[in-house]
Design a protein around this motif. Structure first.
Motif, PDB file in Angstrom:
ATOM      1  N   VAL A 111       0.847  -1.202   0.000  1.00  0.00           N
ATOM      2  CA  VAL A 111       0.000   0.000   0.000  1.00  0.00           C
ATOM      3  C   VAL A 111       0.880   1.249   0.000  1.00  0.00           C
ATOM      4  O   VAL A 111       0.651   2.190  -0.775  1.00  0.00           O
ATOM      5  N   ALA A 112       1.911   1.255   0.836  1.00  0.00           N
ATOM      6  CA  ALA A 112       2.793   2.423   0.933  1.00  0.00           C
ATOM      7  C   ALA A 112       3.525   2.691  -0.379  1.00  0.00           C
ATOM      8  O   ALA A 112       3.607   3.832  -0.841  1.00  0.00           O
ATOM      9  N   VAL A 113       4.052   1.644  -1.012  1.00  0.00           N
ATOM     10  CA  VAL A 113       4.836   1.844  -2.227  1.00  0.00           C
ATOM     11  C   VAL A 113       3.936   2.244  -3.393  1.00  0.00           C
ATOM     12  O   VAL A 113       4.359   2.983  -4.297  1.00  0.00           O
ATOM     13  N   ASN A 114       2.690   1.806  -3.401  1.00  0.00           N
ATOM     14  CA  ASN A 114       1.753   2.220  -4.452  1.00  0.00           C
ATOM     15  C   ASN A 114       1.304   3.663  -4.277  1.00  0.00           C
ATOM     16  O   ASN A 114       1.051   4.372  -5.251  1.00  0.00           O
ATOM     17  N   ILE A 115       1.209   4.101  -3.036  1.00  0.00           N
ATOM     18  CA  ILE A 115       0.788   5.483  -2.787  1.00  0.00           C
ATOM     19  C   ILE A 115       1.897   6.468  -3.139  1.00  0.00           C
ATOM     20  O   ILE A 115       1.665   7.469  -3.823  1.00  0.00           O
ATOM     21  N   PHE A 116       3.112   6.191  -2.696  1.00  0.00           N
ATOM     22  CA  PHE A 116       4.200   7.170  -2.841  1.00  0.00           C
ATOM     23  C   PHE A 116       5.052   6.982  -4.089  1.00  0.00           C
ATOM     24  O   PHE A 116       5.809   7.888  -4.457  1.00  0.00           O
ATOM     25  N   ILE A 336       8.001  -3.878  -0.585  1.00  0.00           N
ATOM     26  CA  ILE A 336       8.294  -2.534  -1.063  1.00  0.00           C
ATOM     27  C   ILE A 336       9.413  -2.552  -2.100  1.00  0.00           C
ATOM     28  O   ILE A 336       9.332  -1.888  -3.140  1.00  0.00           O
ATOM     29  N   THR A 337      10.459  -3.333  -1.846  1.00  0.00           N
ATOM     30  CA  THR A 337      11.619  -3.346  -2.743  1.00  0.00           C
ATOM     31  C   THR A 337      11.273  -3.930  -4.104  1.00  0.00           C
ATOM     32  O   THR A 337      11.722  -3.421  -5.145  1.00  0.00           O
ATOM     33  N   VAL A 338      10.474  -4.992  -4.126  1.00  0.00           N
ATOM     34  CA  VAL A 338      10.073  -5.582  -5.412  1.00  0.00           C
ATOM     35  C   VAL A 338       9.313  -4.566  -6.250  1.00  0.00           C
ATOM     36  O   VAL A 338       9.604  -4.366  -7.439  1.00  0.00           O
ATOM     37  N   ALA A 342      10.435  -2.629  -9.658  1.00  0.00           N
ATOM     38  CA  ALA A 342       9.543  -2.751 -10.823  1.00  0.00           C
ATOM     39  C   ALA A 342       9.246  -1.367 -11.393  1.00  0.00           C
ATOM     40  O   ALA A 342       9.226  -1.175 -12.626  1.00  0.00           O
ATOM     41  N   GLN A 343       9.018  -0.384 -10.518  1.00  0.00           N
ATOM     42  CA  GLN A 343       8.785   0.982 -10.981  1.00  0.00           C
ATOM     43  C   GLN A 343      10.034   1.555 -11.649  1.00  0.00           C
ATOM     44  O   GLN A 343       9.950   2.230 -12.679  1.00  0.00           O
ATOM     45  N   VAL A 344      11.206   1.275 -11.066  1.00  0.00           N
ATOM     46  CA  VAL A 344      12.464   1.796 -11.629  1.00  0.00           C
ATOM     47  C   VAL A 344      12.684   1.281 -13.041  1.00  0.00           C
ATOM     48  O   VAL A 344      13.080   2.030 -13.941  1.00  0.00           O
ATOM     49  N   PRO A 377      19.473 -12.707  -0.835  1.00  0.00           N
ATOM     50  CA  PRO A 377      19.484 -13.728  -1.891  1.00  0.00           C
ATOM     51  C   PRO A 377      18.092 -14.213  -2.279  1.00  0.00           C
ATOM     52  O   PRO A 377      17.805 -14.431  -3.466  1.00  0.00           O
ATOM     53  N   LEU A 378      17.197 -14.382  -1.292  1.00  0.00           N
ATOM     54  CA  LEU A 378      15.836 -14.813  -1.603  1.00  0.00           C
ATOM     55  C   LEU A 378      15.065 -13.706  -2.327  1.00  0.00           C
ATOM     56  O   LEU A 378      14.231 -13.987  -3.192  1.00  0.00           O
ATOM     57  N   LEU A 379      15.354 -12.454  -1.970  1.00  0.00           N
ATOM     58  CA  LEU A 379      14.707 -11.334  -2.659  1.00  0.00           C
ATOM     59  C   LEU A 379      15.088 -11.310  -4.130  1.00  0.00           C
ATOM     60  O   LEU A 379      14.252 -11.001  -4.996  1.00  0.00           O
ATOM     61  N   VAL A 380      16.335 -11.649  -4.438  1.00  0.00           N
ATOM     62  CA  VAL A 380      16.779 -11.715  -5.834  1.00  0.00           C
ATOM     63  C   VAL A 380      15.933 -12.731  -6.602  1.00  0.00           C
ATOM     64  O   VAL A 380      15.538 -12.493  -7.750  1.00  0.00           O
ATOM     65  N   GLY A 381      15.641 -13.863  -5.978  1.00  0.00           N
ATOM     66  CA  GLY A 381      14.799 -14.870  -6.627  1.00  0.00           C
ATOM     67  C   GLY A 381      13.398 -14.367  -6.906  1.00  0.00           C
ATOM     68  O   GLY A 381      12.810 -14.672  -7.953  1.00  0.00           O
ATOM     69  N   VAL A 382      12.836 -13.573  -6.000  1.00  0.00           N
ATOM     70  CA  VAL A 382      11.502 -13.003  -6.213  1.00  0.00           C
ATOM     71  C   VAL A 382      11.527 -12.022  -7.375  1.00  0.00           C
ATOM     72  O   VAL A 382      10.606 -11.987  -8.203  1.00  0.00           O
ATOM     73  N   LEU A 383      12.580 -11.214  -7.477  1.00  0.00           N
ATOM     74  CA  LEU A 383      12.700 -10.273  -8.598  1.00  0.00           C
ATOM     75  C   LEU A 383      12.681 -11.011  -9.928  1.00  0.00           C
ATOM     76  O   LEU A 383      11.972 -10.618 -10.871  1.00  0.00           O
ATOM     77  N   ALA A 384      13.464 -12.084 -10.013  1.00  0.00           N
ATOM     78  CA  ALA A 384      13.513 -12.848 -11.266  1.00  0.00           C
ATOM     79  C   ALA A 384      12.154 -13.453 -11.589  1.00  0.00           C
ATOM     80  O   ALA A 384      11.763 -13.544 -12.770  1.00  0.00           O
ATOM     81  N   MET A 385      11.411 -13.864 -10.581  1.00  0.00           N
ATOM     82  CA  MET A 385      10.095 -14.477 -10.790  1.00  0.00           C
ATOM     83  C   MET A 385       9.133 -13.522 -11.495  1.00  0.00           C
ATOM     84  O   MET A 385       8.300 -13.947 -12.306  1.00  0.00           O
ATOM     85  N   PHE A 386       9.259 -12.226 -11.211  1.00  0.00           N
ATOM     86  CA  PHE A 386       8.357 -11.240 -11.802  1.00  0.00           C
ATOM     87  C   PHE A 386       9.026 -10.473 -12.955  1.00  0.00           C
ATOM     88  O   PHE A 386       8.599  -9.376 -13.299  1.00  0.00           O
TER      89      PHE A 386
END
Length: 473
Positions: A111-116, A336-338, A342-344, A377-386
């Motif tokens: 919610v926070a990352v979509n608002i700002f 938030i980071t994902v 994605a926005q970047v 490292p797990l966050l990197v895997g989530v980035l690749a998934m999307f």
């Protein structure tokens, strides 16, 4: 008389000393960074020969006792609960609480990352520069993600082939499983056969808590060293281009820590949030300075029992599990980071995909190691998934240390709230159970006050149960 967590005898209280050490380290580190620069020879030497060693000795003393503490507390917690049906009920409540609050945190982050929309505020040239600057670090994170086995193998690996190997590798999930099985087995043999082993585990647990007190005497100096190391080398110049991202993460973490947990404390647990937070200050400062849920676990166990009054059978069972599964802050940060990355990179994620981000943030947060940077490292895997470029993690690596410290703090607050809620739901704790004097449980004598005797069991600080007709512990 032995010294309790939160009390350092005459004069200034321990948590005040630790907080003073944190502020001192931060001020000295910022001053060194601003006046000399993080790469200056003096700053490098100060970190290498003074601040670094002091901070690492404190950290190592905490990590040194994690393995015996987790095994003894889990085994005693299960044995103290007695009935395996009660063990299952308590475990189910704890895991349910972890998952629900972690999902709430991840949704708050989205919610926070979509608002700002912080990703839309990052200039193209800044993105390119950050990618180039942290390319090597990002490459190592991508390689670590490629070699991680998150998924069904994570579930299988909970059962250790060798509990000693699990202890050496600091595999807390494997150690928790072994402790759980060991404690359950103790409840299924005759009481007279189980008592000697229970006495050994109680003695081990008490000795470890005493070592925690030794370690906490070093805490003011260790925290000063750790915080000086972070602030003296931190890339403060990155706060300008990444300021909106950092502000969104820290703001959302603060809202979850104070508002979400405050509502839970007031409505579900029935305790004043102000009183609760004041009683767990030592845990909060330790979590912030170490960036490690695992390193904070020994302090958490001592604090929740001595300062909040939660029975050891509940605390020893729930907190070790929480240190690996209750990752509110980590899930919020990952969500938030994902979306920020994605926005970047201009990757559009619809509502269904964002729901999937919430689910994956919860699952990977639970699977993250409770050590500094364990979620990356797990966050990197989530980035690749999307289909978000995994190397994009380089953009946030320069500011991750301060975010890691903050999300670990929120994780630990969640652990403490969960433990207290489970204790209340089991009818063994109320707000009236909080000791009038911080750092003391009056009904439980100190180790050195009962030489040669087994310490009071948790049965002495909760209403007595009727004996099990089967003769079990």
């Amino acid at each position: 008389m032995a010294e309790s967590i939160g009390n350092s005898g005459k004069g200034m209280k321990l948590h005040t000393k630790v907080l003073l050490g944190l502020v001192t380290g931060a001020l000295l580190g910022v001053a060194a960074n601003v006046t000399l620069g993080g790469d200056h020879a003096f700053v490098v030497a100060a970190n290498k020969y003074v601040a670094g060693p002091i901070g690492q000795i404190f950290l190592r003393m905490l990590f040194m006792i994690v393995v015996p503490l987790v095994f003894a507390s889990i085994a005693l917690g299960v044995a103290g609960l007695g009935d395996l049906r009660r063990v299952g009920r308590v475990g189910g409540k704890a895991i349910g609480y972890f998952l629900v609050t972690t999902a709430l945190a991840a949704m708050l982050g989205l919610v926070a990352v979509n608002i700002f929309q912080p990703g839309n505020q990052l200039p193209e040239e800044v993105r390119t520069e950050l990618l180039a600057t942290y390319a090597d670090d990002a490459g190592s994170k991508v390689e670590a993600a490629a070699t991680s086995n998150f998924g069904i193998e994570t579930l299988v690996n909970i059962v250790p082939r060798n509990p000693l190997r699990a202890a050496v590798d600091l595999d807390l999930l494997g150690l928790i499983f072994f402790g759980f099985i060991f404690g359950a087995a103790l409840t299924m043999i005759a009481a007279e056969r189980a008592k000697p082993m229970v006495a050994v585990l109680e003695s081990l647990n008490d000795v470890v808590i005493k070592v925690v007190e030794f370690a906490m005497r070093l805490a003011p100096y260790g925290v000063t060293g750790l915080i000086f190391g972070v602030t003296s080398r931190f890339g403060w110049a990155l706060l300008a281009p990444l300021g909106s991202y950092v502000a969104v993460v820290l703001g959302a973490l603060l809202v979850h820590a104070i508002v979400t947990n405050g509502i839970i404390l007031r409505m579900l647990i029935g305790i004043s949030p102000k009183l609760f937070f004041s009683r767990i200050r030592s845990s909060i400062v330790t979590a912030f300075s170490t960036s490690s849920s695992s390193a904070t676990l020994p302090t958490n166990l001592a604090v929740i029992e001595q300062n909040v009054g939660v029975p050891p059978s509940i605390a020893g069972f729930v907190l070790p599990i929480g240190s690996t599964m209750c990752m509110n802050g980590t899930a919020l940060f990952e969500g938030i980071t994902v979306l920020f990355l994605a926005q970047v990179f201009g990757v559009s994620l619809d509502l269904g995909q964002q729901v999937a981000v919430v689910v994956m943030s919860v699952l990977t947060a639970v699977g993250a190691a409770g050590v500094p940077g364990g979620s990356i490292p797990l966050l990197v895997g989530v980035l690749a998934m999307f289909r978000i470029p995994p190397e994009g993690i380089a953009i946030i690596l320069g500011v991750d240390r301060i975010l890691d410290m903050s999300r670990t703090t929120v994780n630990v607050i969640g652990d403490m709230c969960a433990t207290t809620w489970v204790a209340k739901s089991e009818g063994v704790w109320t707000a009236a159970s909080v000791p009038a004097t911080e750092g003391i449980i009056e009904s439980q004598p100190k180790l050195d006050e009962t030489p040669g005797e087994v310490l009071v069991s948790d049965a002495d600080i909760r209403p007595p149960r009727q004996p099990d007709p089967a003769g079990r512990v």
